[in-house]
Structure formats: C-alpha cells, structure tokens
Design a protein around this motif. Structure first.
Motif, mmCIF file in Angstrom:
data_model
loop_
_atom_site.group_PDB
_atom_site.id
_atom_site.type_symbol
_atom_site.label_atom_id
_atom_site.label_comp_id
_atom_site.label_asym_id
_atom_site.label_seq_id
_atom_site.Cartn_x
_atom_site.Cartn_y
_atom_site.Cartn_z
ATOM 1 N N ASP A 90 -4.709 53.592 -17.329
ATOM 2 C CA ASP A 90 -4.963 52.738 -16.174
ATOM 3 C C ASP A 90 -4.411 51.330 -16.350
ATOM 4 O O ASP A 90 -4.591 50.473 -15.476
ATOM 5 C CB ASP A 90 -6.473 52.683 -15.907
ATOM 6 N N GLY A 91 -3.749 51.082 -17.476
ATOM 7 C CA GLY A 91 -3.168 49.760 -17.710
ATOM 8 C C GLY A 91 -4.189 48.676 -18.003
ATOM 9 O O GLY A 91 -3.905 47.484 -17.848
ATOM 10 N N GLN A 92 -5.381 49.077 -18.449
ATOM 11 C CA GLN A 92 -6.437 48.122 -18.744
ATOM 12 C C GLN A 92 -6.373 47.683 -20.217
ATOM 13 O O GLN A 92 -5.762 48.356 -21.048
ATOM 14 C CB GLN A 92 -7.807 48.751 -18.452
ATOM 15 N N PRO A 93 -7.011 46.554 -20.556
ATOM 16 C CA PRO A 93 -7.080 46.152 -21.966
ATOM 17 C C PRO A 93 -7.772 47.235 -22.805
ATOM 18 O O PRO A 93 -8.663 47.926 -22.325
ATOM 19 C CB PRO A 93 -7.924 44.866 -21.922
ATOM 20 N N ALA A 151 -5.209 43.249 -31.767
ATOM 21 C CA ALA A 151 -5.315 41.895 -31.256
ATOM 22 C C ALA A 151 -6.777 41.441 -31.254
ATOM 23 O O ALA A 151 -7.690 42.237 -31.041
ATOM 24 C CB ALA A 151 -4.746 41.820 -29.840
ATOM 25 N N GLN A 152 -6.982 40.160 -31.502
ATOM 26 C CA GLN A 152 -8.334 39.614 -31.450
ATOM 27 C C GLN A 152 -8.886 39.702 -30.030
ATOM 28 O O GLN A 152 -10.056 39.963 -29.808
ATOM 29 C CB GLN A 152 -8.318 38.159 -31.927
ATOM 30 N N ASN A 153 -8.003 39.480 -29.064
ATOM 31 C CA ASN A 153 -8.387 39.539 -27.664
ATOM 32 C C ASN A 153 -7.882 40.858 -27.076
ATOM 33 O O ASN A 153 -6.677 41.073 -27.009
ATOM 34 C CB ASN A 153 -7.778 38.361 -26.893
ATOM 35 N N PRO A 154 -8.795 41.757 -26.636
ATOM 36 C CA PRO A 154 -8.362 43.056 -26.087
ATOM 37 C C PRO A 154 -7.379 42.931 -24.933
ATOM 38 O O PRO A 154 -6.558 43.827 -24.720
ATOM 39 C CB PRO A 154 -9.689 43.680 -25.617
ATOM 40 N N SER A 155 -7.421 41.840 -24.201
ATOM 41 C CA SER A 155 -6.500 41.680 -23.066
ATOM 42 C C SER A 155 -5.057 41.530 -23.529
ATOM 43 O O SER A 155 -4.128 41.671 -22.740
ATOM 44 C CB SER A 155 -6.903 40.461 -22.222
ATOM 45 N N ASP A 156 -4.873 41.261 -24.820
ATOM 46 C CA ASP A 156 -3.516 41.148 -25.359
ATOM 47 C C ASP A 156 -2.905 42.513 -25.646
ATOM 48 O O ASP A 156 -1.719 42.611 -25.964
ATOM 49 C CB ASP A 156 -3.519 40.322 -26.652
ATOM 50 N N MET A 157 -3.703 43.583 -25.556
ATOM 51 C CA MET A 157 -3.203 44.930 -25.800
ATOM 52 C C MET A 157 -3.340 45.735 -24.515
ATOM 53 O O MET A 157 -4.407 46.256 -24.195
ATOM 54 C CB MET A 157 -3.976 45.607 -26.937
ATOM 55 N N THR A 158 -2.261 45.807 -23.760
ATOM 56 C CA THR A 158 -2.252 46.570 -22.521
ATOM 57 C C THR A 158 -0.950 47.364 -22.444
ATOM 58 O O THR A 158 -0.037 47.163 -23.236
ATOM 59 C CB THR A 158 -2.358 45.653 -21.294
ATOM 60 N N GLY A 159 -0.875 48.234 -21.453
ATOM 61 C CA GLY A 159 0.340 49.028 -21.277
ATOM 62 C C GLY A 159 0.134 50.463 -21.695
ATOM 63 O O GLY A 159 -0.635 50.764 -22.612
ATOM 64 N N ALA A 160 0.804 51.363 -21.015
ATOM 65 C CA ALA A 160 0.659 52.802 -21.277
ATOM 66 C C ALA A 160 1.469 53.192 -22.501
ATOM 67 O O ALA A 160 2.591 53.686 -22.400
ATOM 68 C CB ALA A 160 1.094 53.604 -20.061
ATOM 69 N N THR A 161 0.909 52.955 -23.684
ATOM 70 C CA THR A 161 1.573 53.307 -24.934
ATOM 71 C C THR A 161 0.923 54.557 -25.513
ATOM 72 O O THR A 161 -0.281 54.607 -25.703
ATOM 73 C CB THR A 161 1.458 52.159 -25.954
ATOM 74 N N GLY A 162 1.726 55.581 -25.799
ATOM 75 C CA GLY A 162 1.192 56.811 -26.350
ATOM 76 C C GLY A 162 1.799 58.022 -25.680
ATOM 77 O O GLY A 162 2.911 57.975 -25.162
ATOM 78 N N THR A 163 1.056 59.138 -25.677
ATOM 79 C CA THR A 163 1.534 60.397 -25.120
ATOM 80 C C THR A 163 0.520 60.928 -24.115
ATOM 81 O O THR A 163 -0.668 61.027 -24.428
ATOM 82 C CB THR A 163 1.740 61.431 -26.241
ATOM 83 N N TYR A 164 0.991 61.254 -22.911
ATOM 84 C CA TYR A 164 0.106 61.802 -21.884
ATOM 85 C C TYR A 164 -0.615 63.026 -22.424
ATOM 86 O O TYR A 164 -0.049 63.846 -23.126
ATOM 87 C CB TYR A 164 0.898 62.188 -20.637
ATOM 88 N N GLY A 165 -1.871 63.148 -22.076
ATOM 89 C CA GLY A 165 -2.699 64.232 -22.581
ATOM 90 C C GLY A 165 -3.583 63.768 -23.707
ATOM 91 O O GLY A 165 -4.668 64.316 -23.942
ATOM 92 N N TYR A 166 -3.126 62.723 -24.421
ATOM 93 C CA TYR A 166 -3.897 62.148 -25.523
ATOM 94 C C TYR A 166 -4.332 60.710 -25.222
ATOM 95 O O TYR A 166 -5.150 60.152 -25.954
ATOM 96 C CB TYR A 166 -3.067 62.136 -26.814
ATOM 97 N N MET A 167 -3.780 60.125 -24.196
ATOM 98 C CA MET A 167 -4.025 58.719 -23.911
ATOM 99 C C MET A 167 -5.387 58.494 -23.268
ATOM 100 O O MET A 167 -5.789 59.225 -22.358
ATOM 101 C CB MET A 167 -2.920 58.162 -23.006
ATOM 102 N N ALA A 168 -6.085 57.487 -23.727
ATOM 103 C CA ALA A 168 -7.396 57.150 -23.196
ATOM 104 C C ALA A 168 -7.285 56.660 -21.752
ATOM 105 O O ALA A 168 -6.251 56.132 -21.349
ATOM 106 C CB ALA A 168 -8.044 56.076 -24.065
ATOM 107 N N PRO A 169 -8.352 56.814 -20.959
ATOM 108 C CA PRO A 169 -8.314 56.386 -19.553
ATOM 109 C C PRO A 169 -7.935 54.926 -19.379
ATOM 110 O O PRO A 169 -7.163 54.582 -18.472
ATOM 111 C CB PRO A 169 -9.745 56.654 -19.068
ATOM 112 N N GLU A 170 -8.453 54.060 -20.245
ATOM 113 C CA GLU A 170 -8.152 52.633 -20.100
ATOM 114 C C GLU A 170 -6.681 52.339 -20.373
ATOM 115 O O GLU A 170 -6.100 51.413 -19.795
ATOM 116 C CB GLU A 170 -9.042 51.789 -21.021
ATOM 117 N N VAL A 171 -6.059 53.132 -21.234
ATOM 118 C CA VAL A 171 -4.630 52.958 -21.503
ATOM 119 C C VAL A 171 -3.808 53.463 -20.319
ATOM 120 O O VAL A 171 -2.869 52.803 -19.867
ATOM 121 C CB VAL A 171 -4.225 53.690 -22.796
#
Length: 391
Positions: A281-284, A259-279
């Motif tokens: 935490d539900g942050q953009p 997304a052009q705007n990072p705030s448009d990409m939120t939500g815990a998408t991925g696999t625990y253990g590999y997910m970045a802190p911002e993901v």
C-alpha cells in the motif's frame, strides 16, 4: 590548435585507415620522414568507427581502473581479483549473473552486476545502482551467523576479471567492462529452499523437517533484526540449503539498515505474494514486513506449495490489502504451527511477533506426535491435497 598539433592529429587519423601504412606514418611522426599534402587528405568513409569505439571503451576502462586505484583508499571488503577464478554460470538476473568459482582455493558464488550492459542505463541510473551495491556490501560484510550466507568480499571494478566462455574449447574468456561490480560469498551447494519444496510438492515433508527449516529461517531473520537490518525480500527463492539442509539467508540486494523513522522506509520493495500489506500500500514500514513474509514462507514450507497460484500479481496486491487475503491453512496443520502463521501475517504490524519470539515458539513445538502433511494417496479426504494451492 597550432599547425604542429593539427598535423599530428590528422596523421593519427590517417594511421587508423590502413594497417599496412601504420609503420610508415609512425616513422614520419617521429621525424624520420615528411608528410605530403596528399597524406593529409582524409576520407570519412575510410574510418572504422566500430574499431574506434572499441579503442575508446578500452581507454575509458583503463582510466576508470586508474581512478579507482588512485582517487580512493581501498575498502576493507575489497578482494584481490587475482585470486578469483570464475568457472560456470549458475543463474541470470536483470542486471547480471551469478557464477560458481573459487577465491583463494575456497568454493564461492560470484554475483556480477553490470548496469550499463544494455546501453539503456543513464549515468544517474548507474550511479544509483552502484550506490545500492555498496549498501548491500556494507550490510553483508558485517554479518556472521550460521543461517546467513557468509560474505567473502567484493570489488567495484572488475576489468581484469575474465568470464569463461560457453564453449571453453574454442572461445577465449571474455573480458569485463570496468563498470562491472562483483560480490563474492560462500558457495552453498544445495540449491534454493524453493527448489527443495517443489521437489517435495507431492510427497510433502516430515513435521520434524518442517520445523527444522522454519527454525533455521526464523533464527537467521532474528539475527538480522538484532543488527537493525531489514531484509525486505524474504522468500523461499532467496534461501539456500547446504548439504546438511541448513537454511542460509541470501541475496541482500534490497536489504538496508532499518531507519529510525518508519516514514523513511516506504515503497513497494520485495516480491508480490510475500509483501506485507503496508508495503503493498506504499505505507511506512519497519522490520515487521519481514515477519509477514516469514509467515508466508512458513505456510509454503508446510504445504510444499506456493501462495496464490491462481491469482495475478495485481489481484494478489489488491486482495491482500483490501480483503485481507491470506493463503488457506490446511485443516491437517497442527494448531501451534497454524497460530504462528496467523500471527506473523496479521494485517497490523504491531500485532506480529518479533522473530526471536517466533524462534521460541518453534522450539516449543512437539514434533514427536507427527503433524506433517502426508502424500496425496494416503489422505484423499483432506481438502489440502485436492487442487494445487499456490505456485
């Protein structure tokens, strides 16, 4: 409803009651006989509702297929299902299975998705999941890189595709519902990177092999990011190996155009253990979430282990965000590789390198001096060969 329509309708229901009387009633409906008042009497307990359900499902499948063919033009990525043959199942997932097969005499892997199979998915759920499937196809079909699994084609309706039975000598192939979607990609014979690492968890990998695998994965991700694509589920289980042990990025089920705007990409998408802190935490977030996941994979490749083996998903999630938890880097890990890990999994996305920079750093690593982890019995004093670290 007029009298004639009522009579014909009732006659049809009577016809379903008994297979033996079907021909006689059909003849009468065609004008070869007359219906008595007794024949118009219907008994609810004589109806075979299961049979009617099956017939209704078949009719809906036919209507669905016709709608697909007549209401929209054929997409450039749609395949000719007559050229596709399924052989055996390779893996099962939440909403479908992966089969090995052939398409136009080419070895392929076929992912079949059926979001209504369990009878729980609502129409809205199915529509959303079909839209996600279309997104995956649109993303995948445009990719062309030696470290990305090659897309062959897809189909949004597969009612005339047959699934091979478990016992082909006795059972006939099973037909699919028309709502099933499939995506066809090249078949990669070497299994997943995770399986390869598990097989080598005791003897470990030579440093040259570590760097080769790491470089393949970094090159593939660099290519994706150059195309503005965020994979969002980078993990060793989603990486495949061919016969030459070349890493191929696979599974674009949650990938999307950035997304052009990072705030448009939120939500815990991925696999625990590999997910970045911002993901977590539900942050953009942006493509730097893939860089974080890559850092975890790099540790995993070097150690031939999985991160956070002793922690639950919830413990990992809270510790990564609140306490900056990361996998423990072995003391025997060469500094150039350890530094790449640390930079990639930095808590601040802005401080993480771009993947093309990671590629350059790995290409500069000197593997002639060794540096790979050694088998346990050769280095008993190294802490990293004590208690297993990571799943």
């Amino acid at each position: 409803m007029d009298a004639k329509t009522s009579v014909e309708s009732n006659s049809f229901l009577r016809m379903k009651q008994s297979d033996g009387g079907n021909q006689d009633l059909v003849s009468k409906l065609k004008g070869k006989g007359s219906l008595s008042s007794k024949e118009l009497m219907l008994r609810a307990d004589k109806f075979d509702l299961k049979s009617l359900d099956i017939q209704l499902e078949q009719k809906l499948n036919q209507v669905w297929c016709k709608a697909l063919q007549t209401e929209r033009p054929k997409e450039e990525w749609e395949i000719d299902l007559s050229k596709l043959e399924l052989k055996n199942v390779v893996a099962h997932g939440t909403y479908g299975s992966v089969y090995r097969g052939t398409y136009d005499n080419q070895d392929v892997a076929v992912k079949l998705l059926d979001w209504g199979e369990d009878g729980m998915a609502t129409a809205a759920d199915s529509a959303s999941l079909r839209a996600s499937f279309r997104q995956e196809v649109v993303v995948w079909q445009k990719l062309d890189h030696p470290n990305v699994t090659k897309f062959v084609g897809a189909s949004m309706g597969t009612s005339n595709l047959k699934i091979p039975s478990k016992n082909s000598s006795q059972d006939a192939p099973r037909s699919l519902s028309s709502r099933v979607c499939c995506v066809v990609v090249e078949y990669i014979p070497g299994g997943t990177l995770k399986q390869f690492l598990i097989r080598n968890r005791r003897k470990k990998l030579a440093y040259k092999v570590v760097i080769k695998l790491a470089l393949d994965l970094a090159s593939g991700l660099s290519y994706l990011h150059s195309k503005k694509i965020v994979h969002r589920d980078v993990k060793t289980e989603n990486m495949l190996l061919d016969y030459e042990r070349t890493v191929k990025i696979a599974d674009f089920g949650v990938a999307r155009v950035e997304a052009q705007n990072p705030s448009d990409m939120t939500g815990a998408t991925g696999t625990y253990g590999y997910m970045a802190p911002e993901v977590l935490d539900g942050q953009p977030y942006d493509h730097k979430c893939d860089v974080y996941s890559y850092g975890i994979c790099l540790w995993e490749i070097y150690c031939c282990a999985m991160p956070y083996a002793e922690l639950s998903f919830s413990e990992v999630s809270s510790a990564v965000v609140a306490r900056n938890l990361r996998p423990q880097i072995p003391k025997c890990c060469p500094n150039p590789l350890a530094n790449i890990m640390k930079r990639c999994w930095d808590a601040s996305p802005e401080k993480r390198p771009e993947m093309d920079e990671v590629v350059r750093m790995l290409e500069a690593v000197d593997t002639n001096k060794g540096g790979g982890m050694l088998p346990e019995d050769e280095t008993p004093s190294c802490f990293c060969f004590g208690h297993a670290r990571g799943p």
